[in-house]
Design an enzyme around this catalytic site. Structure first.
Site, mmCIF file in Angstrom:
data_model
loop_
_atom_site.group_PDB
_atom_site.id
_atom_site.type_symbol
_atom_site.label_atom_id
_atom_site.label_comp_id
_atom_site.label_asym_id
_atom_site.label_seq_id
_atom_site.Cartn_x
_atom_site.Cartn_y
_atom_site.Cartn_z
ATOM 1 N N LYS A 51 0.842 -1.198 0.000
ATOM 2 C CA LYS A 51 0.000 0.000 0.000
ATOM 3 C C LYS A 51 0.877 1.248 0.000
ATOM 4 O O LYS A 51 1.504 1.571 1.013
ATOM 5 C CB LYS A 51 -0.912 0.050 1.235
ATOM 6 C CG LYS A 51 -1.898 1.202 1.147
ATOM 7 C CD LYS A 51 -2.429 1.638 2.487
ATOM 8 C CE LYS A 51 -1.901 2.957 2.973
ATOM 9 N NZ LYS A 51 -1.971 4.096 2.061
ATOM 10 N N GLU B 44 9.702 1.618 10.561
ATOM 11 C CA GLU B 44 10.704 2.643 10.216
ATOM 12 C C GLU B 44 10.006 3.985 10.352
ATOM 13 O O GLU B 44 9.197 4.359 9.505
ATOM 14 C CB GLU B 44 11.200 2.440 8.778
ATOM 15 C CG GLU B 44 11.932 1.142 8.548
ATOM 16 C CD GLU B 44 13.300 1.109 9.210
ATOM 17 O OE1 GLU B 44 13.783 2.159 9.668
ATOM 18 O OE2 GLU B 44 13.876 0.018 9.289
ATOM 19 N N CYS C 199 13.531 11.144 6.399
ATOM 20 C CA CYS C 199 13.431 10.646 7.772
ATOM 21 C C CYS C 199 14.713 10.912 8.544
ATOM 22 O O CYS C 199 14.687 11.114 9.749
ATOM 23 C CB CYS C 199 13.105 9.162 7.774
ATOM 24 S SG CYS C 199 14.236 8.180 6.788
ATOM 25 N N GLU D 283 9.399 16.308 14.986
ATOM 26 C CA GLU D 283 9.828 16.149 13.593
ATOM 27 C C GLU D 283 9.025 17.106 12.715
ATOM 28 O O GLU D 283 7.792 17.050 12.699
ATOM 29 C CB GLU D 283 9.602 14.709 13.119
ATOM 30 C CG GLU D 283 10.132 14.483 11.719
ATOM 31 C CD GLU D 283 9.830 13.094 11.178
ATOM 32 O OE1 GLU D 283 8.704 12.601 11.389
ATOM 33 O OE2 GLU D 283 10.723 12.503 10.540
HETATM 34 P P1 NAD Z 1 2.120 8.647 7.726
HETATM 35 O O1 NAD Z 1 2.344 7.951 9.001
HETATM 36 O O2 NAD Z 1 1.133 9.735 7.653
HETATM 37 O O3 NAD Z 1 1.681 7.594 6.590
HETATM 38 C C1 NAD Z 1 2.488 6.499 6.229
HETATM 39 C C2 NAD Z 1 1.626 5.439 5.569
HETATM 40 O O4 NAD Z 1 0.724 4.912 6.536
HETATM 41 C C3 NAD Z 1 0.759 5.944 4.428
HETATM 42 O O5 NAD Z 1 0.724 4.974 3.409
HETATM 43 C C4 NAD Z 1 -0.601 6.102 5.087
HETATM 44 O O6 NAD Z 1 -1.688 6.017 4.185
HETATM 45 C C5 NAD Z 1 -0.597 4.930 6.028
HETATM 46 N N1 NAD Z 1 -1.494 5.028 7.181
HETATM 47 C C6 NAD Z 1 -2.018 6.139 7.756
HETATM 48 N N2 NAD Z 1 -2.760 5.794 8.831
HETATM 49 C C7 NAD Z 1 -2.699 4.442 8.937
HETATM 50 C C8 NAD Z 1 -3.241 3.496 9.849
HETATM 51 N N3 NAD Z 1 -4.002 3.870 10.891
HETATM 52 N N4 NAD Z 1 -2.962 2.189 9.672
HETATM 53 C C9 NAD Z 1 -2.168 1.790 8.656
HETATM 54 N N5 NAD Z 1 -1.637 2.640 7.753
HETATM 55 C C10 NAD Z 1 -1.893 3.959 7.893
HETATM 56 O O7 NAD Z 1 3.553 9.146 7.253
HETATM 57 P P2 NAD Z 1 3.915 9.993 5.955
HETATM 58 O O8 NAD Z 1 3.498 11.406 6.158
HETATM 59 O O9 NAD Z 1 3.454 9.282 4.724
HETATM 60 O O10 NAD Z 1 5.507 9.887 5.944
HETATM 61 C C11 NAD Z 1 6.330 10.744 6.640
HETATM 62 C C12 NAD Z 1 6.863 10.052 7.866
HETATM 63 O O11 NAD Z 1 7.551 8.849 7.489
HETATM 64 C C13 NAD Z 1 7.904 10.876 8.604
HETATM 65 O O12 NAD Z 1 7.662 10.772 9.976
HETATM 66 C C14 NAD Z 1 9.217 10.216 8.237
HETATM 67 O O13 NAD Z 1 10.249 10.414 9.161
HETATM 68 C C15 NAD Z 1 8.810 8.792 8.143
HETATM 69 N N6 NAD Z 1 9.774 8.022 7.343
HETATM 70 C C16 NAD Z 1 10.598 7.142 7.987
HETATM 71 C C17 NAD Z 1 11.562 6.446 7.270
HETATM 72 C C18 NAD Z 1 12.481 5.480 7.950
HETATM 73 O O14 NAD Z 1 13.052 4.658 7.255
HETATM 74 N N7 NAD Z 1 12.640 5.546 9.250
HETATM 75 C C19 NAD Z 1 11.671 6.642 5.895
HETATM 76 C C20 NAD Z 1 10.814 7.558 5.278
HETATM 77 C C21 NAD Z 1 9.860 8.240 6.011
#
Ligand code: NAD
Length: 498
Positions: A183, A258, A292, A391
């Protein structure tokens, strides 16, 4: 396929089992190009019933399909073919990601050029999956351990680097023998759909990769809660990660997370200041800070504060902001409106909390339209302020001064996150001392923002658990089975354990 054509393939469809299908609701949502502000692709809006169908296809492929009967060498050959196809289609995939999330073409091209390395590396591991013979203390038994795939994986990705983050999961997971329901973020679905075409073209059996598109409540949550899913591999924010971990616990699915970061980039007064300046810029303004591992806290030794900051400000002032598809551009727009509003709210929070805005903080004058924000630097930040603890995921740097090594370590670790850190010093002993003392999954000495398919990556503390990449990444997709073989034909006392 040319750059112009990429935007013309709409509406998109989903790969489920062996078929390209519409969502069961047949509804779609628009993907907005953050540079133009216009819709450029229509994406199927999936719901729980689509998730059910996709998990069913992945389950069938894992339990009964040809995939489960393939040898590691067979799987490796398919993954290698996929690596070649990704390489051949790198430009199309890169442009799709730029149009979806507004990151620079030069950044996304680099990521797509690296992508085949992930699939090649793990294709080479697929036929080397062995096990262990255990030298058990029990006489008359031969004991061995098999490494088996964990099963059906629900992989959920964030919008900032969709296919790279998917590769962290798919490449080792496919090598291990798992099947997937993937997804992507609702903000960046297109490249994942294009990628699924390549998986099909490579000749993977039906159901090994299934794609569902849509938001968290309608697709992410049902996927995490589905008892047919054996493992969730999640990349996203810490807030969502906690929800995912708790929902997966309802059926005890394994989880790797992650999550976010608030990484310190620490500069000592004996550092090579040219290299450190470049590392500070790379840490926070590359990818517009939407990374991230962003080095969003600059910890600088007081004795070199003015000198370093003047260099950082000079380089920041020279950053070219504009169209992300233009190869001269160094910073593009932020990815979508709600994210832009959130990042801008942190500029206000920094001012409210008493930090000193020394650069940026507003829309660039020459870009009256679009989701643009100047690279922004706050000095005199206290580590307790919101801009130092939360963040931001945007181009906002918090500068904090320290006196000595002890204070640098204390400030670095005074964070709920622990994803990464940079240390800039010419003193090799100090470098290693810091690497040991800092609570983070990755520490770069005299470098920043290095990642590779063969190097494990993951977080400490609220930045998550589990590791991606390297052979440690492969283990996330395996479980061990222990086999006891009685070798002497002895009839044992049925009322005595072992
Ligand atoms: P997000 O948490 O808003 O969404 C991530 C994913 O989760 C999306 O596909 C979203 O649709 C899905 N999602 C949302 N609610 C959900 C739920 N209740 N259950 C299951 N899935 C759900 O994050 P974002 O805004 O897409 O990404 C940015 C974040 O990702 C930042 O915090 C960044 O640091 C982190 N990130 C971490 C890494 C790493 O490797 N540590 C890498 C890239 C991004």
């Amino acid at each position: 396929m040319t750059v112009a054509e990429v935007g013309e393939i709409e509406p998109h469809r989903l790969l489920v089992g062996h078929e390209w299908v519409d969502s069961l609701s047949t509804e779609t949502f628009s993907s907005i190009d953050p540079y133009t502000g216009k819709s450029w692709a229509e994406i199927p809006a999936c719901g729980p019933e689509d998730v059910e169908r996709a998990v069913g296809a992945a389950r069938l492929a894992f339990d009964d399909g040809p995939w489960g009967k393939m040898t590691g060498a067979d799987r490796g050959r398919l993954i290698r073919r996929l690596a070649v196809l990704v390489d051949e289609n790198a430009e199309e995939l890169a442009v799709a990601e730029v149009r979806d999330n507004g990151k620079l073409l030069r950044e996304m091209r680099g990521q797509m050029e690296a992508l085949p390395n992930y699939y090649e590396y793990f294709s080479g591991a697929a036929d080397k999956i062995g096990g262990d013979v255990i030298g058990s203390s029990k006489p008359n038994f031969f004991v061995y351990q098999l490494l088996e795939p964990v099963g059906v994986v629900g992989a959920i990705t964030s919008w900032n680097s969709p296919l790279l983050i998917a590769a962290y999961k798919l490449a080792p997971g496919l090598a291990a023998g798992c099947t997937f329901v993937l997804k992507p973020s609702e903000h960046t679905s297109v490249s994942t759909i294009l990628f699924a075409r390549l998986v099909e073209e490579a000749g993977f059996p039906p159901g090994v990769l299934n794609v569902v598109t849509g938001d968290g409540p309608n697709v992410g949550e049902p996927l995490v809660s589905n008892p047919g899913v054996d493992k969730i591999a999640f990349t996203g924010s810490t807030v969502t990660g906690k929800r995912v971990a708790s929902a997966a616990a309802s059926h005890l699915a394994k989880v790797s997370l992650e999550l976010g970061g608030k990484s310190p980039n620490i500069v000592f007064d004996d550092a090579d200041l040219d290299a450190a300046t470049s590392g500070v810029i790379a840490g926070i303004f590359a990818a517009c800070g939407q990374s991230c591992v962003a080095g969003s806290r600059l910890l600088v030794q007081r004795s070199v504060h003015d000198e370093l900051l003047s260099r950082v400000v000079d380089r920041t002032a020279a950053i070219t902001i504009g169209n992300p598809l233009d190869l001269e551009t160094e910073m593009g727009p932020l990815a979508f409106q709600a994210h832009y509003d959130r990042v801008v709210s942190f500029v206000a929070a920094g001012l409210e909390d008493g930090a000193e805005l020394i650069f940026g903080g507003k829309r660039p004058d020459h870009l009256p339209e679009g989701l643009f924000l100047e690279p922004t630097i706050f000095d005199r930040v206290e580590n307790g302020m919101r801009i130092a603890q939360e963040e931001i995921f945007g181009p906002v740097l918090s500068v904090i001064s320290f006196e000595d090594e002890d204070e640098a370590v204390r400030l670095a670790n005074d964070s709920s996150h622990g994803l990464a850190a940079g240390v800039w010093t010419r003193d090799i002993q100090r470098g290693h001392r810091l690497a040991k003392a800092i609570q983070a999954g990755t520490v770069w000495l005299n470098a920043y923002r290095m990642v590779s398919h063969d190097v494990p990556f993951g977080g400490y503390k609220s930045s998550g658990y589990g590791r991606e990449n390297g052979l440690e990444g492969l283990r996330e997709y395996q479980q061990t089975k222990t086999v006891w073989v009685e070798t002497e034909g002895i009839v044992r006392d049925p009322f005595k354990l072992g």
